[in-house]
Design an enzyme around this catalytic site. Structure first.
Site, PDB file in Angstrom:
ATOM      1  CD  GLU A  12      -2.963  -0.644   0.037  1.00 56.45           C
ATOM      2  OE1 GLU A  12      -3.092   0.352  -0.676  1.00 56.45           O
ATOM      3  OE2 GLU A  12      -3.708  -1.696  -0.369  1.00 56.45           O
ATOM      4  CB  THR A  18       3.822   4.340  -7.682  1.00 56.20           C
ATOM      5  OG1 THR A  18       4.305   5.303  -7.040  1.00 56.20           O
ATOM      6  CG2 THR A  18       4.805   3.497  -8.648  1.00 56.20           C
ATOM      7  CE1 TYR A  95      -6.934   2.502   0.116  1.00 54.73           C
ATOM      8  CE2 TYR A  95      -4.509   2.848   0.281  1.00 54.73           C
ATOM      9  CZ  TYR A  95      -5.860   2.075  -0.193  1.00 54.73           C
ATOM     10  OH  TYR A  95      -5.584   1.079  -0.931  1.00 54.73           O
ATOM     11  CG  ASP A 113      -7.732   3.220  -3.748  1.00 58.18           C
ATOM     12  OD1 ASP A 113      -9.119   3.277  -4.139  1.00 58.18           O
ATOM     13  OD2 ASP A 113      -7.107   2.426  -4.196  1.00 58.18           O
ATOM     14  CB  CYS A 175     -19.836  -2.174 -13.923  1.00 61.13           C
ATOM     15  SG  CYS A 175     -19.878  -1.572 -12.149  1.00 61.13           S
ATOM     16  CB  CYS A 181     -24.074   2.815 -11.743  1.00 60.97           C
ATOM     17  SG  CYS A 181     -22.834   4.280 -11.949  1.00 60.97           S
TER      18      CYS A 181
END
Length: 323
Positions: A12, A18, A95, A113, A175, A181
């Site tokens: 993490e 990155t 987080y 995140d 999804c 959604c």
């Protein structure tokens, strides 16, 4: 069997800003060399920075080492499993603490995140701009965490954002949450989360001093522990600023009073908040000042950030061309 909290924590921290592709070989090298938090704590900061070089955001490496030492000194080499104790460790924010608690200890915590924020913004059609929307997005994520298998849920939600609910061209047809959604139903999923226009990044300038002694060794120095590239080894330079440097101004920061001459070309590098341009002044000295001296073939033994590697490559190339 739950994942090793050491590996969860290490991954993490490395994955902050990155990509997985970039992190993977670094992670493998770290766990091979230091298979436990106690082993990492026993290493020197120089060793850790050397293994980290090229990964960027070097404050993460310094905090990683400090955190490992704190876990050994205060927790007997075992990660605490309470969210408040995890947050109190160096370099661990909300987080990362939630991710460790959920994934390694199955605590009912929401690990939020950037990927998770994007999913929440779209599922619940949160049109408020970031970062003001963050508290609402965290609250929505927390409301969805199941009572059991919180760690599996956390990883699944991260993967959903990383692979399907992507920033551009989300693959809504794949999804599992597509029917619920709100942003997809409204046809504006790709517009969320809403972000304010980024301010222009100011260009900064600096001058590097490439000082050689008779045996070919070059003067190096360690940057201050705090701040950008903290604790890393570099070639001495002026501070970096938005205004260009005149040679007279730059020489007031030179490590020695010698006959400096400019090398051709400019070294360019991009940081998150600003681009940087460096000129290089070179000289030789018969009265070398105190400092770190290393010949080019020894550079591999030092923790050079990518910027310093660019400076070294540019300078050596200029000397090779001139010679």
């Amino acid at each position: 069997m739950r994942p090793d909290p050491y590996r969860v924590w290490l991954s993490e921290i490395m994955l902050q800003q990155t990509t997985v592709v970039t992190v993977a070989p670094y992670f493998d090298r770290f766990v091979t060399r230091w298979p436990s938090v106690s082993a990492l704590a026993a290493a020197s900061l120089d060793e850790v920075l050397h293994q980290w070089q090229g990964l960027g955001y070097y404050a993460r490496a310094r905090n990683l080492h400090a955190c490992a030492k704190t876990i050994v000194e205060r927790h007997g080499g075992r990660f605490p499993d309470e969210i408040a104790e995890l947050r109190a460790l160096p370099g661990i924010g909300d987080y990362t603490a939630a991710a460790i608690a959920a994934i390694a200890f199955d605590r009912r915590e929401a690990a939020v995140d950037g990927n998770v924020e994007r999913v929440m913004a779209r599922v619940f059609a949160v049109t408020e701009q970031m970062p003001a929307a963050k508290p609402r997005l965290r609250a929505f994520a927390a409301s969805l965490v199941p009572a059991r298998r919180a760690g599996d849920f956390a990883q699944a939600l991260m993967d959903l954002g990383a692979t399907i609910c992507t920033p551009r061209r989300p693959r809504c047809v794949l999804c599992p949450w597509r029917e619920g959604c709100a942003a997809r139903a409204g046809g504006f999923a790709e517009d969320l989360p809403a972000r304010a226009e980024k301010p222009e990044r100011p260009l900064r300038h600096g001058v590097v001093f490439w000082l050689q002694r008779g045996d070919g060794a070059v003067l190096l120095r360690r940057r201050e522990e705090k701040g950008l590239l903290g604790g890393m080894i570099e070639v001495p330079s002026t501070p970096w600023r938005e205004a260009s440097w005149s040679q007279a101004e730059a020489l007031s920061h030179a490590p020695a009073v010698v006959g400096w001459s400019a090398l051709p070309g400019i070294v360019r590098h991009g940081f998150t908040h600003f681009p940087l341009e460096l000129e290089i002044l070179a000289a030789t000295t018969e009265s070398p000042p105190d400092g770190i001296w290393a010949r080019p073939e020894q550079f591999k033994d030092y923790a050079f950030p990518t910027l310093t590697k660019k400076v070294v490559k540019h300078a050596l190339s200029a000397f090779a061309t001139a010679g």
